[in-house]
Design a protein around this motif. Sequence first.
Motif, PDB file in Angstrom:
ATOM      1  N   GLY A  12       0.802  -1.222   0.000  1.00  0.00           N
ATOM      2  CA  GLY A  12       0.000   0.000   0.000  1.00  0.00           C
ATOM      3  C   GLY A  12       0.831   1.266   0.000  1.00  0.00           C
ATOM      4  N   GLN A  13       2.094   1.181   0.439  1.00  0.00           N
ATOM      5  CA  GLN A  13       2.945   2.373   0.433  1.00  0.00           C
ATOM      6  C   GLN A  13       3.236   2.841  -0.990  1.00  0.00           C
ATOM      7  N   TRP A  14       3.153   1.960  -1.987  1.00  0.00           N
ATOM      8  CA  TRP A  14       3.344   2.399  -3.366  1.00  0.00           C
ATOM      9  C   TRP A  14       2.221   3.344  -3.782  1.00  0.00           C
ATOM     10  N   SER A  15       0.999   3.016  -3.369  1.00  0.00           N
ATOM     11  CA  SER A  15      -0.139   3.870  -3.701  1.00  0.00           C
ATOM     12  C   SER A  15      -0.022   5.228  -3.015  1.00  0.00           C
ATOM     13  N   ILE A  16       0.368   5.224  -1.756  1.00  0.00           N
ATOM     14  CA  ILE A  16       0.543   6.479  -1.024  1.00  0.00           C
ATOM     15  C   ILE A  16       1.656   7.308  -1.646  1.00  0.00           C
ATOM     16  N   SER A  46       6.037  17.381  -0.160  1.00  0.00           N
ATOM     17  CA  SER A  46       5.278  16.237  -0.657  1.00  0.00           C
ATOM     18  C   SER A  46       6.205  15.182  -1.254  1.00  0.00           C
ATOM     19  N   THR A  47       7.219  15.610  -1.988  1.00  0.00           N
ATOM     20  CA  THR A  47       8.167  14.660  -2.568  1.00  0.00           C
ATOM     21  C   THR A  47       8.994  13.987  -1.471  1.00  0.00           C
ATOM     22  N   GLY A  48       9.386  14.739  -0.464  1.00  0.00           N
ATOM     23  CA  GLY A  48      10.123  14.155   0.650  1.00  0.00           C
ATOM     24  C   GLY A  48       9.309  13.126   1.406  1.00  0.00           C
ATOM     25  N   MET A  49       8.023  13.405   1.602  1.00  0.00           N
ATOM     26  CA  MET A  49       7.157  12.426   2.255  1.00  0.00           C
ATOM     27  C   MET A  49       7.013  11.179   1.396  1.00  0.00           C
ATOM     28  N   ALA A  50       6.983  11.360   0.064  1.00  0.00           N
ATOM     29  CA  ALA A  50       6.887  10.208  -0.834  1.00  0.00           C
ATOM     30  C   ALA A  50       8.140   9.346  -0.748  1.00  0.00           C
ATOM     31  N   VAL A  51       9.295   9.977  -0.664  1.00  0.00           N
ATOM     32  CA  VAL A  51      10.546   9.211  -0.551  1.00  0.00           C
ATOM     33  C   VAL A  51      10.584   8.467   0.782  1.00  0.00           C
ATOM     34  N   MET A  52      10.156   9.117   1.849  1.00  0.00           N
ATOM     35  CA  MET A  52      10.174   8.452   3.154  1.00  0.00           C
ATOM     36  C   MET A  52       9.145   7.322   3.229  1.00  0.00           C
ATOM     37  N   GLU A  53       8.030   7.478   2.554  1.00  0.00           N
ATOM     38  CA  GLU A  53       6.989   6.460   2.606  1.00  0.00           C
ATOM     39  C   GLU A  53       7.264   5.316   1.640  1.00  0.00           C
ATOM     40  N   VAL A  57      10.708   3.164  -4.472  1.00  0.00           N
ATOM     41  CA  VAL A  57       9.742   3.693  -5.436  1.00  0.00           C
ATOM     42  C   VAL A  57       9.666   5.211  -5.318  1.00  0.00           C
ATOM     43  N   GLY A  58       9.735   5.719  -4.098  1.00  0.00           N
ATOM     44  CA  GLY A  58       9.719   7.165  -3.891  1.00  0.00           C
ATOM     45  C   GLY A  58      10.930   7.838  -4.490  1.00  0.00           C
ATOM     46  N   ALA A  59      12.087   7.184  -4.394  1.00  0.00           N
ATOM     47  CA  ALA A  59      13.299   7.753  -4.977  1.00  0.00           C
ATOM     48  C   ALA A  59      13.208   7.791  -6.499  1.00  0.00           C
ATOM     49  N   ILE A  60      12.666   6.754  -7.087  1.00  0.00           N
ATOM     50  CA  ILE A  60      12.519   6.724  -8.546  1.00  0.00           C
ATOM     51  C   ILE A  60      11.514   7.778  -8.999  1.00  0.00           C
ATOM     52  N   LEU A  61      10.380   7.867  -8.312  1.00  0.00           N
ATOM     53  CA  LEU A  61       9.357   8.834  -8.717  1.00  0.00           C
ATOM     54  C   LEU A  61       9.785  10.274  -8.432  1.00  0.00           C
TER      55      LEU A  61
END
Length: 95
Positions: A12-16, A46-53, A57-61
């Motif tokens: 589910g973290q990919w969706s978040i 928002s991008t930092g939260m995506a990387v942490m979550e 996948v967050g690093a790639i996105l």
Amino acid sequence: MHYFSNACWGLGQWSICSGLIFIALGILVSPDIENLWIKGVLAGLSTGMAVMEGFDVGAILSIYVAVFCGFPVPVTESDPAKGGGKRSMWGRCWW
């Protein structure tokens, strides 16, 4: 990427992470926020939260967000007579 299927398999973290990246991209193109500094700060948070979550996948996105930030500069028409020559010159050097 099938977000519902990934979430059902325990990812589910990919969706978040993807949602936070879409929020960052939406903030960057929003006409409601006129100050560029505020846009940058909110999109960066928002991008930092995506990387942490999302970890990997967050690093790639997050690379997509970085490319998206640099994209409008080369495609923006600017008139050198009005002082926009630096942006257009930077855009030519970038590509």
